[in-house]
Structure formats: structure tokens, C-alpha cells
Design an enzyme around this catalytic site. Sequence first.
Site, PDB file in Angstrom:
ATOM      1  N   HIS A  62       0.853  -1.202   0.000  1.00 36.92           N
ATOM      2  CA  HIS A  62       0.000   0.000   0.000  1.00 36.92           C
ATOM      3  C   HIS A  62       0.884   1.246   0.000  1.00 36.92           C
ATOM      4  O   HIS A  62       1.468   1.609   1.019  1.00 36.92           O
ATOM      5  CB  HIS A  62      -0.907  -0.008   1.240  1.00 36.92           C
ATOM      6  CG  HIS A  62      -1.932   1.089   1.248  1.00 36.92           C
ATOM      7  ND1 HIS A  62      -3.282   0.847   1.396  1.00 36.92           N
ATOM      8  CD2 HIS A  62      -1.823   2.438   1.155  1.00 36.92           C
ATOM      9  CE1 HIS A  62      -3.953   1.984   1.383  1.00 36.92           C
ATOM     10  NE2 HIS A  62      -3.080   2.973   1.240  1.00 36.92           N
ATOM     11  N   HIS A 247      -6.460  -0.558   6.181  1.00 34.32           N
ATOM     12  CA  HIS A 247      -6.506   0.079   7.505  1.00 34.32           C
ATOM     13  C   HIS A 247      -7.533  -0.583   8.422  1.00 34.32           C
ATOM     14  O   HIS A 247      -7.182  -1.079   9.474  1.00 34.32           O
ATOM     15  CB  HIS A 247      -6.738   1.598   7.424  1.00 34.32           C
ATOM     16  CG  HIS A 247      -5.768   2.280   6.530  1.00 34.32           C
ATOM     17  ND1 HIS A 247      -4.414   2.026   6.586  1.00 34.32           N
ATOM     18  CD2 HIS A 247      -5.931   3.166   5.509  1.00 34.32           C
ATOM     19  CE1 HIS A 247      -3.782   2.731   5.669  1.00 34.32           C
ATOM     20  NE2 HIS A 247      -4.681   3.431   4.996  1.00 34.32           N
TER      21      HIS A 247
END
Length: 394
Positions: A62, A247
Site C-alpha cells: 500500500h 486500515h
Amino acid sequence: MNSNVNSDLLLKGGLLPSGAVADILIRDGNIAGIADSISTPPDAQIIDVAGKLVSPGLVNGHVHLDKTLLGAAWIPHLPGNTVTERIAAEKTIRSQVNVPVKTRAATLVDLFVSHGTTAVRSHVDIDPDIGLAHLEAILELREEVRERLTIELVAFPQSGVRAAPGTAALLEEAMKLGVENIGGLDPAAIDGDVEGQLDLLFGLAERYGAGIDIHLHDGGELGIFELEQIAERCRAGGLAGRVTVSHAYALGMVSQSVVAATAGKLAGAGVAILTAASGFGAMPPVKLLLSCGVHVFAGTDNVRDAWSPFGNGDMAERAALIAYRCGMNSDEDLRAAFDMATVSAAKALGLENYGLAVGNPADLVVFRAASVQEAIAAHAPRDLVIKGGRIIGT
Ligand SMILES: [Zn+2]
């Protein structure tokens, strides 16, 4: 140090992640042999890596190549307490940068490579202001650096989808340009329309055969509800292994029993969780998620940009931060952290033929460390980075 891709390369006496000692022969860009002792082929370049860990290349699951401010003069960070405030702050900062996106992103590529990262998944901002400009810059860069770094892309609606009219059509254009994944952002908090955003993302994924990677900052019960919605759509759409929630702070904000129940749904549907151990968000309980069978992998997320002034792009350091925040201290835990920055991230990116095996591309990094645990705990120095059989960093 330079190496001709046509000449054989023989790494002598390295320590494999398993702890075994082996020689590794690299020929024509691939791993041609792994054995206790390999005799030196004529004209081979020999590198003594005795006592050092030879790992598959690190994989950063990411990143935001287009956001970095690296390569530009230092710009002070602007605070923002909510995602909406941060989006506004980024627009202000972006207006002050006079170095092109591609130039800044190339600087970040160099930084990733220097730490032994050989593949990344990069989100790229798409909204009505930016249009496809950032994507076009990163697509160009991807071609230019492909011998040093494999880049997979996510079309990321940073200003929301329903909240930013025009974005849906731009996302579809991105799919037509060959972007592998469709991104999303807080369907509840940003769009105020969980069903609307997820309908659009899953519809595009189905139509273009794309994966999905959704930034989810929404917390508590709301975030858990959204995770369940995503898992259900993933299951119904037969998208196991193609959907990531990045997340997922909500998993760090609810009871263990709620986490376990949600984790069961994520694992059952094949939804992966990406964590960057962001300093401002709740930390998903990685050990519990792994014990429930959830695919968890790691990424640095923002490096020196409007969202974070911090970062050096080192995935070994990031794996250590994740372990540190989760109290993952045993050797087994540190190996799990190592896996999150290597094999697990590679699996999320769908990298074929990843890892130390004969016939695979020679994407390797040599750590000045005697084990995967030491490599992560110390985020040990990298002595050698090899991509496609070529030495690209020392
Ligand atoms: Zn991100």
C-alpha cells in the site's frame, strides 16, 4: 556494482528464510539453482553472502506514489483531525508544489528500491480536479521503472465517489486504461452512502475483472458494519482473494469477540486486510486476525506527503512497527511480520512465481542479518538488491 543480466550470478553461502544455508545460482533473470553447494559456472560473478539472510524481495502492499512530496522543497505539514479535513489540507499543499508528479514519484521509487522492495501496490488519486493526470504520470513511470520495480495500481477516489460527482466516470476510464484495482474510501463517512459506493465499486470490478482495495477509516460499529457488507459482496461476487480493506481501524476499536466474529466473515469471504500501523489510527489486532485465518499484509502507506511528513519507505521497518504496535515479540510473531512484508503482500498483489524457488524470477534482497527475525527487529541494513537477476542496489 553492476551486473550483466546475461552473466550468471552465484550467491555463496546465504541464509535462507527457513534458516538453511545454501548457494543460489541466478541465470537469465531467474533462479536457476538452490543447493548446499553449487559449483561455479564459467564466467559467473560470485558474491559471498555467508552469514547473511537472502530473502525474496520485499513487497509493499500500500503506497501512494503520486502523493509524495519527495524531490520538492520541504512543505510544512497541515493538521487535520478528520479525513475530510485532511483531504482539504492536501489540496492546499498540492497547490504549493511545483515539481511534477512523475518526478516526485520516481524519487520514491528509488527509495523503495534502495531498501530491497521489488514490488508495490500504489493507489493513485482520481477526482474531478485531478482527473486522470496523476494516473497518466504513474502509468508512464511504471513502464520506465519496470526493470527495477513491479508496480500494481489502484484507481483511488480520494475525494469520494458519490461525494464528488464525475468520479464514477473517471474510475471507469481508469479501468479501461488497464488499472488492476478499483479503490474506495469510507463509504459511510465520505459518501454517506454505503450501498451506493459499494454498488459502484463491485459493479466496476465485475465488469472489468478488477480487484478492489478500499480505504476504511470509519470506526467502531459503523466500520464493522461496512466490513461485513464488503465481505458479503465479496462472497456473493465470487471475488475471494481479490478484495482488500486497507486500515480497517474499526477492528482495533471493538471487543475481541466482535473482532473474532467479523474476522470469521472476512476469512470466509476471502477479504484481506492491509495494515500500515498508521500512527493516528487504531491498530487492528493482527495476531487475532491471523489466528482466525484472515489474510493480513503490510504496506508503508504515505511517505513524506500531505498525509504524513514521516517515512523512509523501508518495508522491514514497517513490519517492525506493526509487530511493535501489536506486541508481536516472539520468533513466531516476527516471522509473521516478515511474511506480511513478503509472501503475504505478494499474494495480495497476485504476484506469480514469487519467492525463493528454482524457475522464479530472481527478485532478492540480502540483509546484513542472520535470520528473518533479526532482519525485521533491527530493520537490518540491505547489502544487495536484485531484480530480475540484475543487481540494482547495494
Ligand atoms: Zn493509503
